[in-house]
Design an enzyme around this catalytic site. Structure first.
Site, mmCIF file in Angstrom:
data_model
loop_
_atom_site.group_PDB
_atom_site.id
_atom_site.type_symbol
_atom_site.label_atom_id
_atom_site.label_comp_id
_atom_site.label_asym_id
_atom_site.label_seq_id
_atom_site.Cartn_x
_atom_site.Cartn_y
_atom_site.Cartn_z
ATOM 1 N N HIS A 14 0.772 -1.148 -0.045
ATOM 2 C CA HIS A 14 -0.015 -0.056 0.088
ATOM 3 C C HIS A 14 0.870 1.048 -0.055
ATOM 4 C CE1 HIS A 14 -3.185 2.891 0.993
ATOM 5 N NE2 HIS A 14 -3.963 1.945 1.025
ATOM 6 N N ARG A 27 -6.238 9.849 -0.373
ATOM 7 C CA ARG A 27 -5.776 10.506 -1.883
ATOM 8 C C ARG A 27 -6.876 10.420 -2.400
ATOM 9 N NH1 ARG A 27 -2.571 6.447 -4.925
ATOM 10 N NH2 ARG A 27 -3.431 4.782 -3.791
#
Lengths: 536, 225
Positions: A320, A340
């Site tokens: 990740h 994000r």
């Protein structure tokens, strides 16, 4: 631990470029060739020395990470223990192994078929990666979207290697799964008229990521768990499975249970067995810190492989891009992709963005590693960890004040506990071990090559190819948990289990010896990692 | 950074550990392999409720072991399980009103307003407040206020009225989501389309496309702004 004066100085560079970055809009996405290049040069999956070839069993000739190979090339934890396999402690239609989202979904659907279901789980019911999934769940339910568009995103994210039938099942079932959850009373983020709120995730071409604040997985898990309890399904906690049992026809017919607290073993006979034991992040591939749950030790891979099920895509691990690199107490803590998704950009030591903020996870991780290792533009923390910034304060500028606190309460809380205010200060991140893209290969019903043995959730392989998209894991556990549960529950009606044995384990040991494998005294499954006397 | 060692007391027994550790890491550093009292290690699962007191201080404190740093002279124990009552129900058949919650959990009206639940909550939720909403039948508010609950059980462990707050919370959230919040019409419509086979042909076609062809289509696909 709040930011040190040195780090605060560096944050000024991020602040200096922030307004300009918000104004300028999106950074350029990588072309397909650029993606290939950064992956092959910087993604951990492409480090040859991190893997070795298996020399026996169904996956003979395939490469898997050393840490997993160490468990595959190991003897059974219960070798030499004398069992009376005729002494059946539990005799059921469907045995579900694992108490996360996939196991709970499978148990509910199996019971709906009229099956007598027993769930066993190594820790508490609900202790699973499911509760830690924050960002959301994908489903193509909006007017401008379709299962076919979702399918193409899934294949692209998976480097076009996914098993097509499984990718279809995932995407075409997605709205059905979401509707099922809505009907069960999962509190999704909605507008007053009932319309689901949905945003982008890395690699999505439509805004189809649905959430329940940033407790999406926790909200799904606690609802499914509540429902399993309401329906009176038997659940035994702190009970692991250490080996499968096959009947005289070589079909799955039960398992050896292990009481994690008393150390006792018992036999469960079942007409069908569903392995939903999750992933393997706690093996710490290549020494990475992990976002995974304590119990993520790949048990299904080990016992399934011994029984003859095939592994697929276990050479691909998901790192990740946004694991916490600071403060040290939460090193490796998952920073949800929703950060994000809401617009926060990765930024280097000079305050420059270096990658489009919504690249797929594999590409984003590789780009961060490149920025640090090749370009030397990382930020070094007081403990020597190197990371880059994730500019969370952009979110309130883009969406209005209060957005971070409303949309990311868990993140705000977890950083505030260590005196970092993510509303005003960026986060320091580095890729961390997050997900096993592969697992035991299944068909559309969730069954493996071993008859009556099913796998669902992260333990299964083929669905996501070489890289899973965000929001497709919560989806996967529900879709394939339901599929496996329904099929295993219905099928159980017509099954008569013959005489059970552990002969396949003996045969496995012999095959391993014949292949000349040195097990170095190792036994498996691992069940729990060992962190004693260590500073993590 | 230099390592500073401190004394902590796990269930009364002394161990010397680095002061930078969380309680969970310190327990492991001391030599325990946890079976209970350890789950996600990230503040989401509620497995690692811990009660502690600093020597010389009367105040009993709580925290999640994975989210709380050790302190010098800390006496601690974990409460990984609490024998709470949970009512079984069919959520589809329930009505979203105050009587519903009161029928299952009448003890919510025994609340004496001590606020111990709120003080003890490691998530800093206004627990007494959401029980108040439940008492008044404000299911939507109860659902909203209780949302970040990790069901660790510390509230119930401290309640003199023996309320199991977190089970009230999940009942409220499910009632709200199933019976009060409007269902998503677009989702219902899409499910019907799928069941009618609307996307079958298109998916079938994609499944048989070559890798090169898919790669090209993927690169050229339009992306929603």
């Amino acid at each position: 631990m709040s930011y040190t004066p040195q780090l605060r100085e560096l944050i000024k560079k991020v602040e200096a470029t922030r307004a300009d970055r918000v104004k300028k809009g999106n950074f350029r996405r990588m072309t397909m060739d650029e993606r290939d290049e950064v992956l092959s040069k910087f993604h951990p999956d492409f480090i040859e020395a991190s893997m070795r070839k298996l020399t026996f069993g169904v996956n003979r000739g395939d490469k898997i990470p050393h840490e997993l190979a160490d468990l595959i090339e190991a003897r059974s934890l219960i070798e030499g223990l004398k069992f009376d396999l005729e002494k059946i402690a539990y005799d059921v239609d469907v045995l579900v192994v694992g108490g996360g989202g996939a196991g709970a979904s499978a148990a509910l659907l199996a019971q709906e078929q009229g099956a007598d279901v027993l769930m066993v789980t190594k820790l508490r019911f609900g202790d699973a990666n499911t509760v830690m999934a924050q960002g959301g769940i994908q489903a193509a339910d909006k007017e401008n979207d379709s299962p076919a568009i979702h399918y193409l995103d899934v294949m692209g994210g998976g480097r076009f290697e996914n098993v097509p039938e499984l990718a279809r099942a995932l995407t075409n079932d997605a709205p059905i799964a979401l509707k099922w959850l809505e009907d069960l009373g999962v509190m999704f983020d909605k507008f007053p008229d009932g319309t689901m709120k949905s945003i982008h995730g890395g690699g999505t071409s439509r805004k189809r990521m649905h959430s329940a604040r940033d407790y999406s997985g926790a909200e799904i898990m606690r609802t499914l768990r509540d429902e399993v309890r309401n329906r009176g399904i038997r659940v035994i906690e702190f009970c692991a499975v250490v080996e499968l049992l096959l009947d005289s026809d070589g079909k799955a017919g039960g398992a050896v249970l292990y009481n994690m607290e008393t150390g006792e073993y018992e036999v469960a006979r079942a007409k069908t067995v569903i392995l939903a034991t999750g992933g393997s992040g706690r093996l710490h591939y290549q020494g990475f810190p992990t976002t995974n749950h304590y119990g993520a030790t790949g048990d299904a891979l080990v016992i399934g492989y011994r029984a003859g099920a095939k592994m697929a895509f276990m050479h691909t691990i998901q790192y990740h891009p946004t694991g916490a690199a600071y403060p040290p107490q939460i090193l490796g803590l998952l920073i949800t992709e929703k950060v994000r998704g809401l617009g926060a950009e990765p930024v280097n030591i000079d305050g420059e963005q270096f990658v489009y903020h919504l690249e797929t996870r594999d590409v984003a991780s590789a780009a961060i590693i490149r920025e640090i290792k090749e370009r030397g533009k990382g930020i070094t923390t007081p403990t020597g960890m190197v990371g880059v910034w994730l500019d969370s304060p952009m979110i309130d500028i883009i969406h209005g004040p209060g957005t971070v606190e409303k949309e990311l309460p868990a993140m705000v809380r977890q950083f505030a506990r260590f005196n970092v205010d993510i509303v005003r200060e960026p986060m320091l991140i580095y890729p961390c071990l997050h997900y096993q893209n592969g697992g035991l290969l299944i068909d559309e019903n969730g069954m493996t090559a071993v008859e009556n043995l099913y796998v669902a959730g992260e333990a299964a392989g083929g669905i996501h190819g070489g890289n899973r998209l965000m929001g497709n894991s919560l989806l996967d556990i529900v879709v394939f948990g339901r599929r496996a549960g329904r099929h295993a529950g219905a099928r159980a009606k017509d099954i008569k289990v013959k005489k059970l044995s552990l002969n396949h384990v003996d045969a496995y040991h012999k095959e391993m010896e014949a292949a000349g494998v040195d097990t170095g005294g190792r036994v498996s499954p691992m069940l729990l990692p060992r962190y004693t006397h260590r500073v993590e | 950074m230099s390592v500073n060692m401190i004394n902590i007391y796990i269930m009364g027994k002394k161990y010397v550990v680095p002061d930078s550790l969380t309680i969970m890491n310190a327990i492991e550093f001391a030599g325990y392999q946890l079976v209970r009292g350890c789950g996600c290690r990230a503040g989401f699962c509620g497995a690692c409720s811990t009660v502690y007191r600093i020597a010389g201080d009367y105040e009993l404190k709580v925290g999640l072991a994975c989210q709380t740093k050790v302190e010098p002279e800390m006496y601690l124990t974990q409460i990984p399980f609490f024998p709470a009552q949970k009512k079984e129900y069919n959520i589809q058949e329930l009505k979203a009103n105050a009587e519903q919650i009161a029928r299952f959990y009448p003890e919510i009206y025994r609340c004496i307003g001590c606020n111990a639940c709120t003080k003890v909550c490691p998530q800093d939720l206004k627990v007494m407040q959401y029980i108040g909403y439940a008492q008044r039948g404000q299911i939507d508010k109860c659902a909203d206020e209780s949302f970040d609950c990790v069901m660790c059980g510390l509230c119930a462990s401290r309640c003199p009225a023996q309320i199991v707050h977190y089970n009230v919370g999940i009942l409220a959230r499910r009632l709200y989501s199933r019976h009060i919040a409007k269902p998503a019409a677009h989702l219902q419509k899409r499910v019907e389309e799928i069941l009618a086979g609307k996307y079958d042909a298109e998916l079938e076609e994609l499944m048989t496309a070559s890798k090169e062809d898919l790669r090209k289509r993927y690169a050229e696909r339009d992306i929603e702004e």
